[in-house]
Write a protein that holds these residues in place. Structure first.
Motif, PDB file in Angstrom:
ATOM      1  N   LEU A  34      35.405  53.159 -40.057  1.00 27.09           N
ATOM      2  CA  LEU A  34      34.405  52.436 -39.262  1.00 27.09           C
ATOM      3  C   LEU A  34      34.828  52.296 -37.802  1.00 27.09           C
ATOM      4  O   LEU A  34      33.995  52.415 -36.899  1.00 27.09           O
ATOM      5  CB  LEU A  34      34.116  51.068 -39.884  1.00 27.09           C
ATOM      6  N   ALA A  35      36.103  52.047 -37.541  1.00 27.43           N
ATOM      7  CA  ALA A  35      36.573  51.915 -36.156  1.00 27.43           C
ATOM      8  C   ALA A  35      36.358  53.223 -35.392  1.00 27.43           C
ATOM      9  O   ALA A  35      35.852  53.219 -34.265  1.00 27.43           O
ATOM     10  CB  ALA A  35      38.042  51.504 -36.117  1.00 27.43           C
ATOM     11  N   ALA A  36      36.731  54.346 -35.992  1.00 30.95           N
ATOM     12  CA  ALA A  36      36.556  55.647 -35.337  1.00 30.95           C
ATOM     13  C   ALA A  36      35.078  55.954 -35.117  1.00 30.95           C
ATOM     14  O   ALA A  36      34.696  56.500 -34.070  1.00 30.95           O
ATOM     15  CB  ALA A  36      37.212  56.744 -36.165  1.00 30.95           C
ATOM     16  N   GLN A  37      34.246  55.599 -36.093  1.00 23.76           N
ATOM     17  CA  GLN A  37      32.816  55.857 -35.949  1.00 23.76           C
ATOM     18  C   GLN A  37      32.191  54.963 -34.879  1.00 23.76           C
ATOM     19  O   GLN A  37      31.314  55.402 -34.133  1.00 23.76           O
ATOM     20  CB  GLN A  37      32.109  55.707 -37.294  1.00 23.76           C
ATOM     21  N   THR A  38      32.638  53.727 -34.793  1.00 20.94           N
ATOM     22  CA  THR A  38      32.144  52.833 -33.740  1.00 20.94           C
ATOM     23  C   THR A  38      32.516  53.395 -32.377  1.00 20.94           C
ATOM     24  O   THR A  38      31.678  53.455 -31.468  1.00 20.94           O
ATOM     25  CB  THR A  38      32.742  51.422 -33.909  1.00 20.94           C
ATOM     26  N   GLU A  39      33.758  53.816 -32.238  1.00 24.42           N
ATOM     27  CA  GLU A  39      34.222  54.409 -30.975  1.00 24.42           C
ATOM     28  C   GLU A  39      33.345  55.591 -30.586  1.00 24.42           C
ATOM     29  O   GLU A  39      32.856  55.673 -29.457  1.00 24.42           O
ATOM     30  CB  GLU A  39      35.671  54.851 -31.121  1.00 24.42           C
ATOM     31  N   GLN A  40      33.120  56.525 -31.514  1.00 24.18           N
ATOM     32  CA  GLN A  40      32.338  57.715 -31.181  1.00 24.18           C
ATOM     33  C   GLN A  40      30.883  57.376 -30.885  1.00 24.18           C
ATOM     34  O   GLN A  40      30.291  57.956 -29.967  1.00 24.18           O
ATOM     35  CB  GLN A  40      32.412  58.744 -32.305  1.00 24.18           C
ATOM     36  N   ALA A  41      30.299  56.432 -31.617  1.00 21.84           N
ATOM     37  CA  ALA A  41      28.914  56.044 -31.332  1.00 21.84           C
ATOM     38  C   ALA A  41      28.804  55.477 -29.915  1.00 21.84           C
ATOM     39  O   ALA A  41      27.856  55.777 -29.186  1.00 21.84           O
ATOM     40  CB  ALA A  41      28.417  55.035 -32.362  1.00 21.84           C
ATOM     41  N   LEU A  42      29.781  54.678 -29.507  1.00 24.90           N
ATOM     42  CA  LEU A  42      29.768  54.125 -28.140  1.00 24.90           C
ATOM     43  C   LEU A  42      30.001  55.210 -27.096  1.00 24.90           C
ATOM     44  O   LEU A  42      29.399  55.178 -26.018  1.00 24.90           O
ATOM     45  CB  LEU A  42      30.799  53.003 -28.013  1.00 24.90           C
ATOM     46  N   VAL A  43      30.838  56.181 -27.398  1.00 23.28           N
ATOM     47  CA  VAL A  43      31.022  57.321 -26.486  1.00 23.28           C
ATOM     48  C   VAL A  43      29.696  58.065 -26.338  1.00 23.28           C
ATOM     49  O   VAL A  43      29.307  58.451 -25.232  1.00 23.28           O
ATOM     50  CB  VAL A  43      32.148  58.250 -26.995  1.00 23.28           C
ATOM     51  N   ASN A  44      28.972  58.230 -27.441  1.00 23.10           N
ATOM     52  CA  ASN A  44      27.676  58.901 -27.375  1.00 23.10           C
ATOM     53  C   ASN A  44      26.663  58.084 -26.578  1.00 23.10           C
ATOM     54  O   ASN A  44      25.867  58.643 -25.817  1.00 23.10           O
ATOM     55  CB  ASN A  44      27.160  59.190 -28.787  1.00 23.10           C
ATOM     56  N   ILE A  45      26.699  56.759 -26.733  1.00 24.25           N
ATOM     57  CA  ILE A  45      25.819  55.905 -25.938  1.00 24.25           C
ATOM     58  C   ILE A  45      26.145  56.066 -24.457  1.00 24.25           C
ATOM     59  O   ILE A  45      25.246  56.191 -23.622  1.00 24.25           O
ATOM     60  CB  ILE A  45      25.930  54.431 -26.380  1.00 24.25           C
ATOM     61  N   HIS A  46      27.415  56.072 -24.141  1.00 23.73           N
ATOM     62  CA  HIS A  46      27.853  56.265 -22.744  1.00 23.73           C
ATOM     63  C   HIS A  46      27.257  57.557 -22.177  1.00 23.73           C
ATOM     64  O   HIS A  46      26.741  57.578 -21.049  1.00 23.73           O
ATOM     65  CB  HIS A  46      29.380  56.287 -22.695  1.00 23.73           C
ATOM     66  N   GLY A  47      27.306  58.627 -22.953  1.00 26.15           N
ATOM     67  CA  GLY A  47      26.749  59.901 -22.508  1.00 26.15           C
ATOM     68  C   GLY A  47      25.243  59.848 -22.307  1.00 26.15           C
ATOM     69  O   GLY A  47      24.713  60.392 -21.338  1.00 26.15           O
ATOM     70  N   CYS A  48      24.537  59.190 -23.225  1.00 27.88           N
ATOM     71  CA  CYS A  48      23.082  59.046 -23.091  1.00 27.88           C
ATOM     72  C   CYS A  48      22.728  58.230 -21.853  1.00 27.88           C
ATOM     73  O   CYS A  48      21.797  58.579 -21.112  1.00 27.88           O
ATOM     74  CB  CYS A  48      22.501  58.379 -24.332  1.00 27.88           C
ATOM     75  N   LEU A  49      23.459  57.148 -21.649  1.00 27.07           N
ATOM     76  CA  LEU A  49      23.209  56.319 -20.469  1.00 27.07           C
ATOM     77  C   LEU A  49      23.427  57.121 -19.192  1.00 27.07           C
ATOM     78  O   LEU A  49      22.611  57.070 -18.263  1.00 27.07           O
ATOM     79  CB  LEU A  49      24.113  55.079 -20.478  1.00 27.07           C
ATOM     80  N   ALA A  50      24.524  57.868 -19.143  1.00 31.32           N
ATOM     81  CA  ALA A  50      24.828  58.674 -17.950  1.00 31.32           C
ATOM     82  C   ALA A  50      23.721  59.690 -17.690  1.00 31.32           C
ATOM     83  O   ALA A  50      23.324  59.910 -16.538  1.00 31.32           O
ATOM     84  CB  ALA A  50      26.178  59.366 -18.120  1.00 31.32           C
ATOM     85  N   ALA A  51      23.199  60.295 -18.753  1.00 32.50           N
ATOM     86  CA  ALA A  51      22.118  61.275 -18.599  1.00 32.50           C
ATOM     87  C   ALA A  51      20.862  60.647 -18.005  1.00 32.50           C
ATOM     88  O   ALA A  51      20.066  61.324 -17.350  1.00 32.50           O
ATOM     89  CB  ALA A  51      21.806  61.923 -19.942  1.00 32.50           C
ATOM     90  N   ALA A  52      20.689  59.337 -18.228  1.00 35.61           N
ATOM     91  CA  ALA A  52      19.527  58.620 -17.699  1.00 35.61           C
ATOM     92  C   ALA A  52      19.831  57.954 -16.356  1.00 35.61           C
ATOM     93  O   ALA A  52      19.003  57.216 -15.832  1.00 35.61           O
ATOM     94  CB  ALA A  52      19.069  57.564 -18.697  1.00 35.61           C
ATOM     95  N   GLY A  53      21.033  58.196 -15.818  1.00 35.17           N
ATOM     96  CA  GLY A  53      21.409  57.574 -14.547  1.00 35.17           C
ATOM     97  C   GLY A  53      21.823  56.122 -14.706  1.00 35.17           C
ATOM     98  O   GLY A  53      21.727  55.340 -13.771  1.00 35.17           O
ATOM     99  N   ALA A  54      22.270  55.759 -15.887  1.00 36.28           N
ATOM    100  CA  ALA A  54      22.649  54.371 -16.182  1.00 36.28           C
ATOM    101  C   ALA A  54      24.102  54.320 -16.644  1.00 36.28           C
ATOM    102  O   ALA A  54      24.756  55.349 -16.813  1.00 36.28           O
ATOM    103  CB  ALA A  54      21.729  53.797 -17.255  1.00 36.28           C
ATOM    104  N   SER A  55      24.579  53.100 -16.853  1.00 33.16           N
ATOM    105  CA  SER A  55      25.933  52.883 -17.363  1.00 33.16           C
ATOM    106  C   SER A  55      25.913  51.674 -18.284  1.00 33.16           C
ATOM    107  O   SER A  55      24.891  50.990 -18.413  1.00 33.16           O
ATOM    108  CB  SER A  55      26.917  52.651 -16.212  1.00 33.16           C
ATOM    109  N   PHE A  56      27.070  51.377 -18.883  1.00 33.33           N
ATOM    110  CA  PHE A  56      27.150  50.194 -19.735  1.00 33.33           C
ATOM    111  C   PHE A  56      26.775  48.926 -18.970  1.00 33.33           C
ATOM    112  O   PHE A  56      26.252  47.981 -19.551  1.00 33.33           O
ATOM    113  CB  PHE A  56      28.563  50.030 -20.306  1.00 33.33           C
ATOM    114  N   ALA A  57      27.027  48.909 -17.672  1.00 27.13           N
ATOM    115  CA  ALA A  57      26.705  47.725 -16.866  1.00 27.13           C
ATOM    116  C   ALA A  57      25.206  47.449 -16.846  1.00 27.13           C
ATOM    117  O   ALA A  57      24.784  46.325 -16.560  1.00 27.13           O
ATOM    118  CB  ALA A  57      27.225  47.904 -15.448  1.00 27.13           C
TER     119      ALA A  57
END
Length: 121
Positions: A34-57
């Motif tokens: 679960l820890a590894a999967q959570t990490e990768q899901a958040l990495v994927n979210i980071h990538g999606c946000l970047a593609a939309a011109g956004a960030s975690f902030a």
């Protein structure tokens, strides 16, 4: 430790579909971890946000769907979140998070799915 309310101002909203622990080739990352999967899901979210011109902030709300939830799994989710923040150099800000227990996700082996909504100025 939990944020119950966020006030978002801006003129553009970004809605992310649920992200799971898949790599760039669509393979499952961290089977049974679960820890590894959570990490990768958040990495994927980071990538999606970047593609939309956004960030975690810019994230205003997050929902986590966790398979076979029990309280002991929270430690694993936190550990995966910390590892993602270290890996990305960009910790997710404290935002309201809803955690929804589910019996299973769309594909065998996935333990967590995370979606987010971001608001951009």
């Amino acid at each position: 430790g939990f944020t119950h309310v966020a006030v978002a101002t801006g003129s553009r909203m970004v809605f992310l579909a649920g992200q799971v622990a898949t790599d760039e080739h669509g393979g499952l990352v961290g089977p049974g971890d679960l820890a590894a999967q959570t990490e990768q899901a958040l990495v994927n979210i980071h990538g999606c946000l970047a593609a939309a011109g956004a960030s975690f902030a810019d994230v205003a709300k997050t929902t986590m769907y966790v398979v076979d939830w029990e309280e002991s799994k929270l430690e694993q989710i936190v550990a995966g979140s910390i590892r993602a923040a270290e890996r990305l150099g960009s910790p997710p800000p404290p935002v309201p998070v809803t955690l929804i227990p589910v019996p299973r996700l769309f594909a065998e082996g996935h333990l967590i799915e995370i979606d987010s909504t971001a608001v951009l100025a």
